[in-house]
Design an enzyme around this catalytic site. Structure first.
Site, mmCIF file in Angstrom:
data_model
loop_
_atom_site.group_PDB
_atom_site.id
_atom_site.type_symbol
_atom_site.label_atom_id
_atom_site.label_comp_id
_atom_site.label_asym_id
_atom_site.label_seq_id
_atom_site.Cartn_x
_atom_site.Cartn_y
_atom_site.Cartn_z
ATOM 1 N N ARG A 141 0.818 -1.217 0.000
ATOM 2 C CA ARG A 141 0.000 0.000 0.000
ATOM 3 C C ARG A 141 0.851 1.266 0.000
ATOM 4 O O ARG A 141 0.318 2.381 -0.071
ATOM 5 C CB ARG A 141 -0.922 0.012 1.224
ATOM 6 N N TYR A 144 0.653 4.407 -2.443
ATOM 7 C CA TYR A 144 -0.383 5.401 -2.183
ATOM 8 C C TYR A 144 -0.108 6.151 -0.876
ATOM 9 O O TYR A 144 -0.085 7.384 -0.854
ATOM 10 C CB TYR A 144 -1.744 4.713 -2.123
ATOM 11 N N GLU A 146 2.675 6.471 1.030
ATOM 12 C CA GLU A 146 3.875 7.295 1.015
ATOM 13 C C GLU A 146 3.830 8.347 -0.084
ATOM 14 O O GLU A 146 4.410 9.428 0.058
ATOM 15 C CB GLU A 146 5.119 6.420 0.856
ATOM 16 N N GLY A 147 3.134 8.046 -1.190
ATOM 17 C CA GLY A 147 2.957 9.061 -2.216
ATOM 18 C C GLY A 147 2.214 10.272 -1.687
ATOM 19 O O GLY A 147 2.595 11.425 -1.939
ATOM 20 N N ARG A 185 -13.851 -0.679 -3.312
ATOM 21 C CA ARG A 185 -14.082 -0.122 -1.978
ATOM 22 C C ARG A 185 -15.203 -0.890 -1.293
ATOM 23 O O ARG A 185 -16.100 -1.431 -1.938
ATOM 24 C CB ARG A 185 -14.428 1.361 -2.078
ATOM 25 N N ASN A 189 -18.505 -2.503 -2.999
ATOM 26 C CA ASN A 189 -18.446 -3.967 -3.066
ATOM 27 C C ASN A 189 -19.694 -4.592 -2.457
ATOM 28 O O ASN A 189 -20.359 -5.437 -3.070
ATOM 29 C CB ASN A 189 -17.220 -4.491 -2.318
ATOM 30 N N PHE A 190 -20.010 -4.178 -1.223
ATOM 31 C CA PHE A 190 -21.140 -4.787 -0.508
ATOM 32 C C PHE A 190 -22.465 -4.530 -1.217
ATOM 33 O O PHE A 190 -23.291 -5.431 -1.367
ATOM 34 C CB PHE A 190 -21.211 -4.255 0.928
ATOM 35 N N GLY A 206 -14.027 -9.046 10.034
ATOM 36 C CA GLY A 206 -15.039 -7.992 9.999
ATOM 37 C C GLY A 206 -15.043 -7.090 11.208
ATOM 38 O O GLY A 206 -15.884 -6.196 11.309
ATOM 39 N N ASP A 272 -3.659 -3.779 5.973
ATOM 40 C CA ASP A 272 -5.000 -3.209 6.031
ATOM 41 C C ASP A 272 -5.235 -2.655 7.435
ATOM 42 O O ASP A 272 -5.058 -3.374 8.420
ATOM 43 C CB ASP A 272 -6.041 -4.293 5.723
#
Length: 326
Positions: A141, A144, A146-147, A185, A189-190, A206, A272
């Site tokens: 990840r 993103y 560190e960017g 996302r 998704n859900f 979850g 995550d």
């Protein structure tokens, strides 16, 4: 009437920013290379006399006289930014450099769309803007995370060294109409899985938490930050401080869609975050802002949007099959 440049203007948030800035009576130049954005998001603006679309990559320098810049160009969902991590880092760093040079040249005010991801998997909860974060700089990840951290560094160095008038907004999980059904996302998704009758995929058990801010609330906060007094140059969290587990979100989506889908647990991706919740004291104190749309209401509006999208898709598919068999 101001000339306002919005990079990433054909994206989920960028398109709504275009709408709000146009409605305020300004000219909008929308820049997007359509890597993750879509012209469909801005199609209804293309005939507007004060709207201009340019297909452009922010990694390339640009010279156009503007009064304000919203720098929102960057893929924001893990599947998109991890698909080409080098490109993601270039967009964050070179895009920030090019837009800061433009702001410096024309004395424009500029706001950077930063992210809650700069806090990484936080060891402080809720996250305040003074927290420096817990980021794995070599993880999947990091392109993103560190960017965006590097972009913030550039913004503050340009402010200190050249006096550029900057704003930095740290955006927490956002959802609402206009999301890409395939952006990976959790909200999209859900909802899409539930509407299709597919099992809802939960990564981990979850229990990890997120704080979901409705699109309109978030954009209102961003515009207030852009219009804040010049001394408001410090980073500002914009997000909803009401915290939900991912499992709670799934259960709300199942209830509101009436879906009989089951919950399926999959391994948690690397790095995550286990907790994500903003402290919005700065936004409350300096912008008089706080979110108004409750999660259930916002999810209902988003369900309606995706339901319409899926219905239109199915209708076009049926028409295509009829035409092909004629």
């Amino acid at each position: 009437m101001k000339n306002v440049l919005i990079t990433g203007g054909a994206g989920f948030l960028g398109a709504h920013l275009c709408e709000r800035v146009l409605a305020a009576g300004n000219r909008v130049i929308c820049l997007d290379n359509l890597y993750t954005g879509s012209k469909a998001n801005i199609e209804h603006f293309l005939s507007h006399p004060n709207f201009q679309f340019r297909e452009w990559d922010v990694c390339d320098p640009l010279d156009i006289e503007v009064d304000e810049i919203y720098n929102f160009a960057c893929p924001a969902s893990p599947p998109h930014y991890q698909a080409d991590p080098v490109r993601t880092m270039k967009i964050s760093v070179l895009g920030a450099l090019n837009m800061l040079d433009l702001a410096k040249k024309y004395g424009a005010k500029i706001i950077q769309a930063s992210t809650s991801e700069i806090y990484g998997d936080p060891l402080v909860h809720p996250q305040t803007e003074s927290y420096w974060g817990n980021v794995n700089s070599i993880g999947i990840r990091a392109c993103y995370d560190e960017g965006k951290r590097a972009a913030e560094t550039l913004f503050y160095d340009y402010h200190r060294q050249y006096g550029v008038n900057i704003r930095v907004v740290r955006i927490f999980n956002t959802y609402g109409p206009g999301m890409n059904a395939e952006d990976g996302r959790v909200v999209s998704n859900f909802i899409v899985q539930a509407l299709k009758g597919e099992d809802l995929t939960i990564y981990g058990d979850g229990s990890q938490t997120r704080s979901f801010c409705y699109r309109d609330d978030l954009v209102e906060g961003i515009i207030r930050l852009m219009n804040a007094p010049d001394e408001v140059t410090f980073p500002v969290n914009i997000g909803n401080p009401n915290e939900f587990t991912v499992r709670q979100l799934a259960e709300i989506v199942l209830e509101l869609t009436g879906s009989k889908s089951q919950l399926i647990l999959l391994p948690l991706p690397q790095d995550d975050p286990t907790q994500r919740c903003p402290d919005i004291s700065r936004a409350q104190d300096h912008l008089a802002w706080q979110p108004n749309v409750e999660l259930r209401e916002g999810i209902l509006r988003t369900i309606e949007y995706f339901n319409d999208q899926l219905s239109n898709f199915n209708r076009l598919n049926r028409a295509s099959r009829v035409e092909a068999s004629a």
